[in-house]
Write an enzyme that holds these catalytic residues in place. Structure first.
Site, PDB file in Angstrom:
ATOM      1  N   ARG A  96      80.039 103.553 -53.819  1.00 56.57           N
ATOM      2  CA  ARG A  96      80.240 102.109 -54.002  1.00 56.57           C
ATOM      3  C   ARG A  96      81.463 101.862 -54.872  1.00 56.57           C
ATOM      4  NH1 ARG A  96      76.160  98.071 -57.215  1.00 56.57           N
ATOM      5  NH2 ARG A  96      76.664  96.114 -56.163  1.00 56.57           N
ATOM      6  N   PHE A 101      85.678  95.725 -61.012  1.00 53.92           N
ATOM      7  CA  PHE A 101      84.315  95.704 -61.534  1.00 53.92           C
ATOM      8  C   PHE A 101      83.863  97.116 -61.886  1.00 53.92           C
ATOM      9  CE2 PHE A 101      79.581  95.068 -60.302  1.00 53.92           C
ATOM     10  CZ  PHE A 101      79.217  95.039 -61.651  1.00 53.92           C
ATOM     11  N   GLN A 104      80.640 103.410 -58.420  1.00 55.11           N
ATOM     12  CA  GLN A 104      79.297 103.934 -58.634  1.00 55.11           C
ATOM     13  C   GLN A 104      79.099 105.219 -57.846  1.00 55.11           C
ATOM     14  OE1 GLN A 104      76.218 101.007 -58.063  1.00 55.11           O
ATOM     15  NE2 GLN A 104      74.584 102.528 -57.839  1.00 55.11           N
ATOM     16  N   ASN A 145      70.790 101.252 -62.507  1.00 50.38           N
ATOM     17  CA  ASN A 145      69.329 101.165 -62.487  1.00 50.38           C
ATOM     18  C   ASN A 145      68.886 100.058 -61.547  1.00 50.38           C
ATOM     19  OD1 ASN A 145      69.336  98.622 -63.897  1.00 50.38           O
ATOM     20  ND2 ASN A 145      69.513  99.699 -65.849  1.00 50.38           N
ATOM     21  N   PHE A 156      77.719 104.525 -63.166  1.00 50.50           N
ATOM     22  CA  PHE A 156      78.920 103.792 -62.762  1.00 50.50           C
ATOM     23  C   PHE A 156      79.946 103.829 -63.875  1.00 50.50           C
ATOM     24  CE2 PHE A 156      76.154 100.564 -64.661  1.00 50.50           C
ATOM     25  CZ  PHE A 156      77.004  99.789 -65.427  1.00 50.50           C
ATOM     26  N   LEU A 165      76.545  92.997 -68.505  1.00 49.53           N
ATOM     27  CA  LEU A 165      75.658  94.139 -68.308  1.00 49.53           C
ATOM     28  C   LEU A 165      75.105  94.682 -69.628  1.00 49.53           C
ATOM     29  CD1 LEU A 165      77.686  96.092 -65.601  1.00 49.53           C
ATOM     30  CD2 LEU A 165      75.835  94.454 -65.261  1.00 49.53           C
ATOM     31  N   HIS A 169      71.970  97.918 -69.206  1.00 52.35           N
ATOM     32  CA  HIS A 169      72.308  99.263 -68.740  1.00 52.35           C
ATOM     33  C   HIS A 169      72.698 100.119 -69.935  1.00 52.35           C
ATOM     34  CE1 HIS A 169      72.553  98.262 -64.367  1.00 52.35           C
ATOM     35  NE2 HIS A 169      72.804  97.062 -64.854  1.00 52.35           N
TER      36      HIS A 169
END
Length: 265
Positions: A96, A101, A104, A145, A156, A165, A169
């Site tokens: 990903r 951003f 991942q 998660n 990530f 976030l 996380h």
């Protein structure tokens, strides 16, 4: 996202050409491990048919997130075994990529974001220290998660500040140096279908730099004890060999088809 021009990759080495011998100690690794007491792991990233994009080194915050760091470290070294075989990030992918951003990866079970496993005998484990480190800059390493206390193998890397976030996380490390961050940016630039890279972003090799340093020191101590030589003289003999290498967990079980001794590689 615009496609990367083919000529940008023509001069890049292929996997078979990846250098394995170090020319000297990496000062960034030495500072992270010897001065700050942290662990450094690395991922060698390739694009498509073996084109090497580069190496990403991570400093893991072992004092602040020991359980999370150990989970990541063992998946890098091959120490975690399933059916007596090393299991972890080697040959998995970044599945990903979202420009500006994050990227991942870590799903070595399914390579699509659905796989969950940990070294602790359960698919997931609890969040750890959500307060000390923040998603406040590019290059932060954090657990992916599916809600509170569902950390597993996936992670990530931030490509920009992502403060929303924070508290959700576990941030357990960061990209170590500028060369590593350049490799992260190359991954960010890969063209995607939605968020899936159009060409596989594969982890060609993975490892733990600190474990190698410890092996060198153990060997140094052994020679010093047996031969009663000066530690300083012996250290000079191995200075050029201290760096990140493919981890012993993969090599001892023959995954790479070769074995490395404690000094000569």
């Amino acid at each position: 996202m615009s496609a990367v021009a083919p000529q940008q990759h023509q001069s890049l080495p292929h996997a078979a050409e990846m250098p394995t011998a170090a020319t000297g100690p990496d000062p960034n690794v030495m500072q992270a491990t010897m001065e700050r007491g942290n662990v450094v792991c690395f991922l060698d990233v390739g694009l498509g048919d073996g084109i090497v994009l580069g190496r990403i080194k991570f400093e893991l915050f072992v004092k602040d997130c020991p359980k999370t760091c150990e989970n990541f470290r063992q998946f890098c070294t091959g120490e975690f075994l399933q059916n007596q075989q090393p299991t972890g990030y080697k040959n998995s992918t970044f599945h990903r990529v979202i420009k500006s951003f994050m990227i991942q990866g870590g799903d070595f079970l399914n390579n699509n974001g659905t796989g969950k496993i940990s070294i602790y005998g359960t698919p997931t484990f609890a969040d750890e220290n959500l307060e000390t480190w923040r998603h406040n800059q590019p290059g932060m390493l954090s657990c992916a998660n599916s809600g509170p206390d569902t950390n597993g193998c996936q992670f990530f890397i931030t490509l920009a500040p992502t403060e929303w976030l924070d508290g959700k996380h576990t941030v357990f490390g960061k990209v170590l140096d500028a060369d590593s961050m350049l490799t992260v940016r190359k991954c960010e630039a890969v063209p995607v279908h939605g968020t899936k890279p159009q060409l596989p972003l594969a982890l060609l090799n993975v490892g733990n730099c600190k474990s190698k340093l410890q092996q060198q020191q153990q060997y140094l101590d052994y020679i010093h004890t047996v031969n009663n030589h000066s530690t300083a003289v012996l250290r000079g003999l191995i200075d050029g060999l201290i760096d990140c290498r493919p981890s012993p967990g993969w090599l001892e079980l023959g995954v790479d088809g070769q074995h490395y001794g404690p000094i000569k590689e």
